[in-house]
Design a protein around this motif. Structure first.
Motif, mmCIF file in Angstrom:
data_model
loop_
_atom_site.group_PDB
_atom_site.id
_atom_site.type_symbol
_atom_site.label_atom_id
_atom_site.label_comp_id
_atom_site.label_asym_id
_atom_site.label_seq_id
_atom_site.Cartn_x
_atom_site.Cartn_y
_atom_site.Cartn_z
ATOM 1 N N GLY A 22 0.801 -1.215 0.000
ATOM 2 C CA GLY A 22 0.000 0.000 0.000
ATOM 3 C C GLY A 22 0.835 1.267 0.000
ATOM 4 N N GLY A 23 1.958 1.248 0.718
ATOM 5 C CA GLY A 23 2.827 2.429 0.760
ATOM 6 C C GLY A 23 3.413 2.762 -0.600
ATOM 7 N N ARG A 24 3.745 1.739 -1.368
ATOM 8 C CA ARG A 24 4.266 1.967 -2.723
ATOM 9 C C ARG A 24 3.191 2.593 -3.593
ATOM 10 N NH1 ARG A 24 8.765 -0.114 -5.342
ATOM 11 N NH2 ARG A 24 9.448 0.099 -3.206
ATOM 12 N N LEU A 25 1.960 2.077 -3.469
ATOM 13 C CA LEU A 25 0.855 2.615 -4.253
ATOM 14 C C LEU A 25 0.582 4.076 -3.884
ATOM 15 C CD1 LEU A 25 -1.335 2.279 -6.337
ATOM 16 C CD2 LEU A 25 -2.768 1.203 -4.586
ATOM 17 N N LEU A 26 0.618 4.395 -2.598
ATOM 18 C CA LEU A 26 0.402 5.786 -2.182
ATOM 19 C C LEU A 26 1.510 6.702 -2.697
ATOM 20 C CD1 LEU A 26 -0.949 5.219 1.426
ATOM 21 C CD2 LEU A 26 -2.233 5.963 -0.601
ATOM 22 N N GLU A 27 2.741 6.198 -2.753
ATOM 23 C CA GLU A 27 3.846 6.972 -3.340
ATOM 24 C C GLU A 27 3.542 7.304 -4.798
ATOM 25 O OE1 GLU A 27 8.486 6.196 -4.697
ATOM 26 O OE2 GLU A 27 7.538 4.797 -3.305
ATOM 27 N N TRP A 28 3.086 6.301 -5.550
ATOM 28 C CA TRP A 28 2.766 6.528 -6.961
ATOM 29 C C TRP A 28 1.610 7.505 -7.128
ATOM 30 C CZ3 TRP A 28 2.733 0.603 -8.189
ATOM 31 C CH2 TRP A 28 4.039 0.134 -8.291
ATOM 32 N N ILE A 29 0.599 7.400 -6.270
ATOM 33 C CA ILE A 29 -0.544 8.305 -6.332
ATOM 34 C C ILE A 29 -0.098 9.733 -6.045
ATOM 35 C CG2 ILE A 29 -2.685 8.973 -5.142
ATOM 36 C CD1 ILE A 29 -3.223 5.923 -4.823
ATOM 37 N N ASP A 30 0.721 9.910 -5.017
ATOM 38 C CA ASP A 30 1.200 11.246 -4.665
ATOM 39 C C ASP A 30 2.008 11.855 -5.814
ATOM 40 O OD1 ASP A 30 1.486 13.452 -2.881
ATOM 41 O OD2 ASP A 30 3.473 12.724 -2.307
ATOM 42 N N GLU A 31 2.851 11.046 -6.435
ATOM 43 C CA GLU A 31 3.644 11.540 -7.562
ATOM 44 C C GLU A 31 2.746 11.910 -8.741
ATOM 45 O OE1 GLU A 31 7.620 10.354 -10.062
ATOM 46 O OE2 GLU A 31 6.351 8.704 -9.356
ATOM 47 N N GLU A 32 1.763 11.075 -9.048
ATOM 48 C CA GLU A 32 0.850 11.353 -10.157
ATOM 49 C C GLU A 32 0.046 12.626 -9.899
ATOM 50 O OE1 GLU A 32 -0.923 10.385 -13.911
ATOM 51 O OE2 GLU A 32 0.893 9.744 -12.903
ATOM 52 N N ALA A 33 -0.434 12.798 -8.664
ATOM 53 C CA ALA A 33 -1.176 14.016 -8.313
ATOM 54 C C ALA A 33 -0.286 15.246 -8.440
ATOM 55 C CB ALA A 33 -1.732 13.901 -6.892
ATOM 56 N N ALA A 34 0.958 15.137 -7.993
ATOM 57 C CA ALA A 34 1.890 16.265 -8.092
ATOM 58 C C ALA A 34 2.155 16.625 -9.548
ATOM 59 C CB ALA A 34 3.197 15.941 -7.370
ATOM 60 N N LEU A 35 2.433 15.638 -10.376
ATOM 61 C CA LEU A 35 2.690 15.911 -11.792
ATOM 62 C C LEU A 35 1.478 16.555 -12.456
ATOM 63 C CD1 LEU A 35 4.582 12.647 -12.737
ATOM 64 C CD2 LEU A 35 5.560 14.940 -12.536
ATOM 65 N N TYR A 36 0.312 16.026 -12.171
ATOM 66 C CA TYR A 36 -0.913 16.581 -12.757
ATOM 67 C C TYR A 36 -1.088 18.039 -12.338
ATOM 68 C CZ TYR A 36 -5.684 16.778 -14.465
ATOM 69 O OH TYR A 36 -6.821 17.113 -15.161
ATOM 70 N N ALA A 37 -0.938 18.311 -11.038
ATOM 71 C CA ALA A 37 -1.138 19.671 -10.532
ATOM 72 C C ALA A 37 -0.064 20.630 -11.048
ATOM 73 C CB ALA A 37 -1.153 19.665 -9.007
ATOM 74 N N ILE A 38 1.179 20.192 -11.106
ATOM 75 C CA ILE A 38 2.262 21.044 -11.616
ATOM 76 C C ILE A 38 1.979 21.460 -13.055
ATOM 77 C CG2 ILE A 38 4.687 20.982 -12.372
ATOM 78 C CD1 ILE A 38 5.201 19.300 -9.759
ATOM 79 N N ILE A 39 1.519 20.524 -13.865
ATOM 80 C CA ILE A 39 1.212 20.846 -15.264
ATOM 81 C C ILE A 39 0.013 21.784 -15.350
ATOM 82 C CG2 ILE A 39 0.353 19.855 -17.433
ATOM 83 C CD1 ILE A 39 2.184 17.388 -16.705
ATOM 84 N N GLN A 40 -1.035 21.515 -14.571
ATOM 85 C CA GLN A 40 -2.226 22.358 -14.620
ATOM 86 C C GLN A 40 -1.974 23.767 -14.092
ATOM 87 O OE1 GLN A 40 -5.353 22.058 -15.971
ATOM 88 N NE2 GLN A 40 -4.328 20.317 -16.928
ATOM 89 N N LEU A 41 -1.244 23.860 -12.976
ATOM 90 C CA LEU A 41 -1.031 25.161 -12.341
ATOM 91 C C LEU A 41 0.197 25.880 -12.891
ATOM 92 C CD1 LEU A 41 -1.915 24.188 -8.664
ATOM 93 C CD2 LEU A 41 -3.424 25.046 -10.486
ATOM 94 N N GLU A 42 0.959 25.191 -13.733
ATOM 95 C CA GLU A 42 2.165 25.746 -14.346
ATOM 96 C C GLU A 42 3.132 26.288 -13.293
ATOM 97 O OE1 GLU A 42 1.523 27.502 -18.480
ATOM 98 O OE2 GLU A 42 -0.371 27.990 -17.461
ATOM 99 N N ASN A 43 3.298 25.486 -12.229
ATOM 100 C CA ASN A 43 4.188 25.879 -11.144
ATOM 101 C C ASN A 43 4.860 24.623 -10.591
ATOM 102 O OD1 ASN A 43 5.466 26.789 -8.856
ATOM 103 N ND2 ASN A 43 3.669 27.723 -7.936
#
Length: 130
Positions: A22-43
């Protein structure tokens, strides 16, 4: 829900039970959310502020392929709220859902900064404007 990322479950991703840790999966989710938000917010200074209750519904085993889906649900002044679903491509079962992941755009001083975004933008549309 947009499913952009797939992961192949390898031996190093397993818990002692022989299923996806589960910890590995949460790491991947956190990374995916960060990448998505960085691209959307351009920051690139966008960080995770909050992750709601998570609901493990099934698992995956070695050799399975999973995919991670992200959907924006709300734009705040300095934040973007996302929902997440991870599903097993082999069994077609939902592995986990996260109702709310809040990502915050930070300024150079490390404090929240307004991003000025109100809706999803696609990179292809940004490129046409330039």
């Amino acid at each position: 829900m947009n499913f952009h990322t797939r992961k192949w479950i390898k031996p190093e991703d397993l818990n002692p039970n022989g299923t996806l840790f589960g910890g590995r999966l949460l790491e991947w989710i956190d990374e995916e959310a960060a990448l998505y938000a960085i691209i959307q917010l351009e920051n690139s200074r966008t960080v995770t502020k909050y992750m709601s209750e998570i609901n493990f519904r099934s698992s995956a085993k070695e050799g399975d392929i999973i995919e991670i889906g992200i959907k924006p649900t709300k734009f705040g002044n300095s934040s973007l709220t996302l929902a997440c679903e991870v599903r097993n491509k082999m069994t077609r079962e939902v592995i986990i859902t996260v109702d709310s992941i809040i990502m915050v755009s930070l300024g150079d001083d490390g404090k929240p900064v307004a991003h000025g975004k109100t809706e999803i933008e696609y990179v292809k549309n940004r490129l046409q404007d330039k």
